[in-house]
Design a protein around this motif. Structure first.
Motif, mmCIF file in Angstrom:
data_model
loop_
_atom_site.group_PDB
_atom_site.id
_atom_site.type_symbol
_atom_site.label_atom_id
_atom_site.label_comp_id
_atom_site.label_asym_id
_atom_site.label_seq_id
_atom_site.Cartn_x
_atom_site.Cartn_y
_atom_site.Cartn_z
ATOM 1 N N GLU A 1 0.944 -1.776 0.111
ATOM 2 C CA GLU A 1 0.517 -0.243 -0.100
ATOM 3 C C GLU A 1 0.444 1.092 0.165
ATOM 4 O OE1 GLU A 1 -0.248 -2.633 1.642
ATOM 5 O OE2 GLU A 1 -2.676 -3.403 1.435
ATOM 6 N N LEU B 1 -6.133 -1.062 -1.334
ATOM 7 C CA LEU B 1 -4.667 -0.646 -3.006
ATOM 8 C C LEU B 1 -5.931 0.391 -3.465
ATOM 9 C CD1 LEU B 1 -4.449 -4.142 -2.646
ATOM 10 C CD2 LEU B 1 -2.339 -2.307 -3.314
ATOM 11 N N ALA C 1 -5.081 3.757 -2.133
ATOM 12 C CA ALA C 1 -4.243 4.107 -2.308
ATOM 13 C C ALA C 1 -3.584 3.960 -3.593
ATOM 14 C CB ALA C 1 -2.645 2.562 -1.177
#
Ligand code: SF4
Ligand code: FES
Length: 354
Positions: A71, A101, A104
């Motif tokens: 991440e 994710l 991120a």
């Protein structure tokens, strides 16, 4: 000669993976490559890659999800404005982690599959993961991320192209990659078992071409032809150390995934030096950049700026000389190595990675 600008970083974050695919492109001596760069080192490398001109990064492996720090690494790519692709088997993925994710900054997910038939898929992978892959691919679309389904094709699944395309459509994929096996690393060890017949290949090409035409504008269908049934090499990696920077989990900077096997070349590590310095000056990256290294018949061939002399790793693996003409080329004095491999192929049990 100054180095060309690379556009893509292929970041192999780890060689760890639950699957044992017999065509894996990771090194066959896996136990010599357990060392991995730290989070901080990857964050620095991403910054240096962006400074070098890189625009997109493929997070791959092994299985990149095996890294607990994926991440923050993805987040840095997003901060730098790099387009990021997660190349995954999905095996350790949870929906929650995929949500994280996405937050991120992951831009695209590529899910690898082995077959449309669960038992066959798990046999090829050496792992019971097919059902989870289907679930995970659906999460990707539920979260409105672009999805590519990638299937490495060989004797055991080449007759499934129609079913693979149908499965990709059903999953709502944006792209399906039908990638015939390239014979490096584990695939070279399993070549006799993986090589398809010419009839299989011809049938599959026709099916893929029809699917491509039918799905134009809806889903991209990419059929990558195998070298072993060709007389003209591909431009491997778009030319040696030209457009792709390939990095191993331990930080070595390569032109492609297979180059570490070439004895006599010593690759530099981004742990010790800045990526830009390595890209420009590494003797191993300069070794086959451009065309000064080429022997005849490549040197005076009109295709040398089309295929850049083919694949150096394939030349080394088959002839022991990385500067030899790629044996795939019909003009190579060693083209018979390819012809012989086709005619003597005899399937056995897979030798699984591991
Ligand atoms: Fe490519 Fe060399 Fe063959 Fe020409 S001779 S087609 S450059 S591999
Ligand atoms: Fe290394 Fe083709 S895989 S040059």
């Amino acid at each position: 000669m100054s180095a060309p600008r690379p556009y893509t970083l292929i970041a192999e974050l780890t060689y760890r993976c639950a699957l044992k695919c017999p065509y894996c492109s990771n090194p066959t001596a896996l136990r010599d490559h357990r060392d991995e760069m730290s989070t901080e080192q990857w964050l620095r490398v991403l910054t240096e890659a962006e400074e070098l001109g890189v625009m997109q990064v493929h997070f791959t492996g092994g299985e990149p999800l095996a890294r607990k720090d994926l991440e923050p690494i993805v987040r840095r790519a997003r901060e730098l404005g790099l387009y990021s692709n997660l190349v995954t088997s999905t095996v350790p993925l949870t929906r929650e982690r995929l949500v994280g994710l996405k937050e991120a900054g992951i831009d695209h997910v590529q899910v690898s599959m082995q077959s449309t038939r669960p038992e066959r898929a798990d046999d090829i992978a050496g792992y019971e993961g097919h059902a989870h892959k289907l679930t995970a691919a659906r999460w990707v679309k539920e979260l409105e991320l672009p999805l590519t389904i990638n299937v490495v094709l060989h004797r055991a699944n080449l007759d499934e192209v129609e079913d693979i395309v149908a499965l990709a459509e059903e999953l709502g994929a944006d792209r399906v990659e039908l990638a015939n096996t390239q014979y490096h690393a584990w695939a070279l060890l399993n070549r006799d078992t993986l090589l398809p017949t010419r009839e299989q290949l011809e049938r599959a090409s026709v099916v893929a071409a029809k699917a491509k035409a039918r799905l134009r504008g809806k889903m991209d269908v990419l059929f990558v032809k195998p070298d072993y049934f060709s007389t003209k090499p591909k431009a491997c990696m778009d030319g040696w150390a030209r457009r792709f920077v390939h990095m191993t989990p331990g930080g070595f900077v390569l032109p492609c995934h297979a180059a570490m096997q070439i004895t006599g070349l010593s690759f530099d590590s981004a742990r010790d030096r800045a990526l830009g310095d390595i890209w420009e000056n590494s003797p191993a990256l300069r070794a086959y950049r451009g065309d000064a290294w080429m022997p005849e018949p490549c040197r005076s061939c009109e295709r040398k700026e089309v295929d850049f002399g083919g694949c150096r790793c394939q030349a080394f693996a088959l002839t022991g000389d990385a500067s030899a003409t790629d044996p795939v080329c019909s003009l190579s004095p060693q083209h018979h190595l390819i012809r012989d491999a086709r005619t003597t192929a005899a399937p056995k049990r897979y030798l699984y990675r591991g």
